[in-house]
Design an enzyme around this catalytic site. Sequence first.
Site, PDB file in Angstrom:
ATOM      1  N   LYS A  65       3.289  -2.437  -7.240  1.00  0.00           N
ATOM      2  CA  LYS A  65       4.671  -2.296  -7.703  1.00  0.00           C
ATOM      3  C   LYS A  65       5.660  -3.027  -6.808  1.00  0.00           C
ATOM      4  O   LYS A  65       6.512  -3.747  -7.298  1.00  0.00           O
ATOM      5  CB  LYS A  65       5.024  -0.802  -7.773  1.00  0.00           C
ATOM      6  CG  LYS A  65       6.440  -0.523  -8.240  1.00  0.00           C
ATOM      7  CD  LYS A  65       6.606  -0.879  -9.703  1.00  0.00           C
ATOM      8  CE  LYS A  65       8.004  -0.628 -10.205  1.00  0.00           C
ATOM      9  NZ  LYS A  65       8.248  -1.342 -11.472  1.00  0.00           N
ATOM     10  N   ASN A  87       0.821  -0.183   6.141  1.00  0.00           N
ATOM     11  CA  ASN A  87       1.271  -1.011   5.018  1.00  0.00           C
ATOM     12  C   ASN A  87       1.935  -2.237   5.621  1.00  0.00           C
ATOM     13  O   ASN A  87       2.752  -2.105   6.536  1.00  0.00           O
ATOM     14  CB  ASN A  87       2.271  -0.215   4.169  1.00  0.00           C
ATOM     15  CG  ASN A  87       2.910  -1.060   3.081  1.00  0.00           C
ATOM     16  OD1 ASN A  87       2.337  -2.045   2.638  1.00  0.00           O
ATOM     17  ND2 ASN A  87       4.098  -0.666   2.661  1.00  0.00           N
ATOM     18  N   GLU A 127      10.788 -13.525 -19.454  1.00  0.00           N
ATOM     19  CA  GLU A 127      10.458 -12.115 -19.227  1.00  0.00           C
ATOM     20  C   GLU A 127       9.420 -11.624 -20.251  1.00  0.00           C
ATOM     21  O   GLU A 127       8.497 -10.888 -19.904  1.00  0.00           O
ATOM     22  CB  GLU A 127      11.733 -11.259 -19.281  1.00  0.00           C
ATOM     23  CG  GLU A 127      11.534  -9.782 -19.073  1.00  0.00           C
ATOM     24  CD  GLU A 127      10.894  -9.393 -17.727  1.00  0.00           C
ATOM     25  OE1 GLU A 127      10.721 -10.269 -16.861  1.00  0.00           O
ATOM     26  OE2 GLU A 127      10.547  -8.211 -17.581  1.00  0.00           O
ATOM     27  N   CYS A 169       0.853  -1.180   0.000  1.00  0.00           N
ATOM     28  CA  CYS A 169       0.000   0.000   0.000  1.00  0.00           C
ATOM     29  C   CYS A 169       0.895   1.239   0.000  1.00  0.00           C
ATOM     30  O   CYS A 169       2.081   1.141   0.287  1.00  0.00           O
ATOM     31  CB  CYS A 169      -0.880   0.013   1.237  1.00  0.00           C
ATOM     32  SG  CYS A 169      -1.757  -1.529   1.485  1.00  0.00           S
ATOM     33  N   TRP A 174      -3.742  -1.833  -1.316  1.00  0.00           N
ATOM     34  CA  TRP A 174      -3.720  -3.099  -2.049  1.00  0.00           C
ATOM     35  C   TRP A 174      -4.189  -4.130  -1.035  1.00  0.00           C
ATOM     36  O   TRP A 174      -3.477  -4.439  -0.078  1.00  0.00           O
ATOM     37  CB  TRP A 174      -2.302  -3.407  -2.545  1.00  0.00           C
ATOM     38  CG  TRP A 174      -2.235  -4.600  -3.435  1.00  0.00           C
ATOM     39  CD1 TRP A 174      -2.396  -4.617  -4.793  1.00  0.00           C
ATOM     40  CD2 TRP A 174      -1.964  -5.952  -3.059  1.00  0.00           C
ATOM     41  NE1 TRP A 174      -2.261  -5.893  -5.269  1.00  0.00           N
ATOM     42  CE2 TRP A 174      -2.001  -6.737  -4.229  1.00  0.00           C
ATOM     43  CE3 TRP A 174      -1.713  -6.587  -1.832  1.00  0.00           C
ATOM     44  CZ2 TRP A 174      -1.780  -8.117  -4.219  1.00  0.00           C
ATOM     45  CZ3 TRP A 174      -1.503  -7.955  -1.824  1.00  0.00           C
ATOM     46  CH2 TRP A 174      -1.538  -8.702  -3.013  1.00  0.00           C
TER      47      TRP A 174
HETATM   48  O1  M6R Z   1      11.126  -4.749  -6.574  1.00  0.00           O
HETATM   49  P1  M6R Z   1      11.527  -6.106  -7.047  1.00  0.00           P
HETATM   50  O2  M6R Z   1      12.474  -6.063  -8.191  1.00  0.00           O
HETATM   51  O3  M6R Z   1      12.038  -6.978  -5.944  1.00  0.00           O
HETATM   52  O4  M6R Z   1      10.188  -6.768  -7.585  1.00  0.00           O
HETATM   53  C1  M6R Z   1      10.156  -8.083  -8.036  1.00  0.00           C
HETATM   54  C2  M6R Z   1       8.883  -8.379  -8.774  1.00  0.00           C
HETATM   55  O5  M6R Z   1       7.778  -8.125  -7.948  1.00  0.00           O
HETATM   56  C3  M6R Z   1       8.743  -7.575 -10.068  1.00  0.00           C
HETATM   57  O6  M6R Z   1       9.810  -7.785 -10.919  1.00  0.00           O
HETATM   58  C4  M6R Z   1       7.413  -7.962 -10.773  1.00  0.00           C
HETATM   59  O7  M6R Z   1       7.492  -9.266 -11.239  1.00  0.00           O
HETATM   60  C5  M6R Z   1       7.091  -6.982 -11.901  1.00  0.00           C
HETATM   61  N1  M6R Z   1       5.687  -6.722 -11.932  1.00  0.00           N
HETATM   62  C6  M6R Z   1       7.423  -7.483 -13.241  1.00  0.00           C
HETATM   63  O8  M6R Z   1       7.112  -6.568 -14.246  1.00  0.00           O
END
Ligand code: M6R
Length: 612
Positions: free
Chosen positions: A607, A102, A485, A2, A76
């Site tokens: 995110k 959060n 990816e 959040c 969230w």
């Molecule tokens: O902040 P982080 O790199 O640790 O996040 C990892 C994943 O949550 C992140 O890469 C997620 O898979 C994205 N939505 C991919 O686009």
Amino acid sequence: MCGIVGFTGRHQAAPILLDGLSKLEYRGYDSAGLAVRDGENETEVIKAKGRLKVLMEKTNGGESVPGTCGIGHTRWATHGEPSEMNAHPHVSDDGNVVAVHNGIIENYQELKDKLLRKGYSFYSATDTEVAVKLVDYYYKKYGESPIEAVNHAMVRIRGSYALAMMFRDYPGEIYVARKDSPMILGVQDGESYIASDVPAILKYTRNVYYIGNMEMARVRMGEITFYNLDGDEIQKELKTVEWDAEAAEKAGFEHFMMKEIHEQPRAVSDTLNSVIKDGKIDLSEVGMDEEMIRSISRIYIVACGSAYHVGMAAQYVLEDLARIPVRVELASEFRYRNPILDKDGLAVIISQSGETADSLAALRECKTNGIRTLAIVNVIGSSIAREADNVFYTLAGPEISVATTKAYSTQLIASYVLALQFAKVRGQITEEQCDEYVKELQTIPDKISRIIDDKERLQWFASKQANAKDIFFIGRGIDYAISLEGSLKMKEISYIHSEAYAAGELKHGTISLIEDGTLVIGVLTQPKLYEKTVSNMVECKSRGAYLMGLTTFGNYNIEDTADFTVYIPKTDPHFATSLAVIPLQLLGYYVSVNKGLDVDKPRNLAKSVTVE
Ligand code: M6R
């Protein structure tokens, strides 16, 4: 996951809180709320289900909620469905404590039962309401200061939290507590700010304090005091955030994702330049000297999502160039697997946010086991960056779109640099060979620009795929890592089911899913594996698949097999991921736009995943 914002100062709080929340909406967007206090008056709480704009309309852009002190939240959902009732802020029974949160309170049921026995009642299904009422309970029980009450609650709460709270008896003040969830505090011109993430307050201040784990803060106008779990005052250093405010704006692009795709040449070149001095790799800022590199027996790469896919690509490059054993692990699996770790091993934790709960836990697991940890992280001062032994910062700048693009690309660069340095120091390549590889890496930003400049063909192709039911991405070796990816980019923002398969594995089950017209994207950047993957594509075509080939310029005979071909500039095959991923990002983007979806905020996602 959040988003949290707080403000106390001379200006009206609500517009600042709403503005901050608009920068944090990528952290969660199923509901939002504000609590604002006007002097000694009762705190006013306003919440709305849905996107932030509903709350903005409800409060007339904040104008209808007067007051100079307040907290805001974008949610969230974890405990309790997205609804106005479950939205934050939450309030204690008599309105004494108001808070946003959060994280996850793991023992919330046990605490709730205790509070029910003490006469508290509950209106929401959230764990946050339990935390608020627990703080209220201790505040009244001991009759001490808010810091003491929060302190008592922190000792009882298990789980993760960033909490921002206001107390009726303390107008103009906000209290903060943190464990394993991000939180920063800023000051500027006699006013104070709180945020779960830098972009929310960048417009107002770059002077921030990082509150540590299991610490608390009392936030007053322009003055912030920190406390440890014993309630003792502690000193913190004010840091300057280098990101500029424009970096967190769309700059004329329709979506952050497209802006961030375009920022990749710059982000890649900045990251590369940070560790290349006069054409040579220099990891002194990362703190990794040659002796240390020589002493490492094996590498464990641990990460989630796209960062894990970087690890998959890095594994091939590291093992091939440096001849060091590499194991790549999903952080969420690693931490519960009781891993057997070599004491001379190096754990590399890759994370854009530096706050991903599973990656952070994996890092701690490695430290507990006494092995060296290196973080490849984008957010300066994030938990993973602070706790790792060494940090390789990627210089992507703020990444707002939920679907990562530029952070992923910079993580790849960091992993190539590590592979080259390991290879050179451990005598697997000569100094001259290393220099040649570095020169090749320096051409990558320009090659990425060329691919982006040619995006219209992909836009046209994407418009034909909007109704696709399933898409398969296949490749071998590094091309398999690229496929992973590409597939994630497609499914997370277009909601089309897609899978990545090691091309040679198709025949062991997945090929039964191929029907007339199913799109199969073959990734063919590795010369040694080219013909084998082409054969696998032909097998799909024989079963009705529609084929897209993604390969390097020069492999024109692919056009005999594929129905649509995308070419990328030539590069050393070790670095092909950096180029091949660009058309796949664009493809996912354009399919999503074509379907009229919210590219930057796909459903159900956030995110940074700060809960398990
Ligand atoms: O902040 P982080 O790199 O640790 O996040 C990892 C994943 O949550 C992140 O890469 C997620 O898979 C994205 N939505 C991919 O686009």
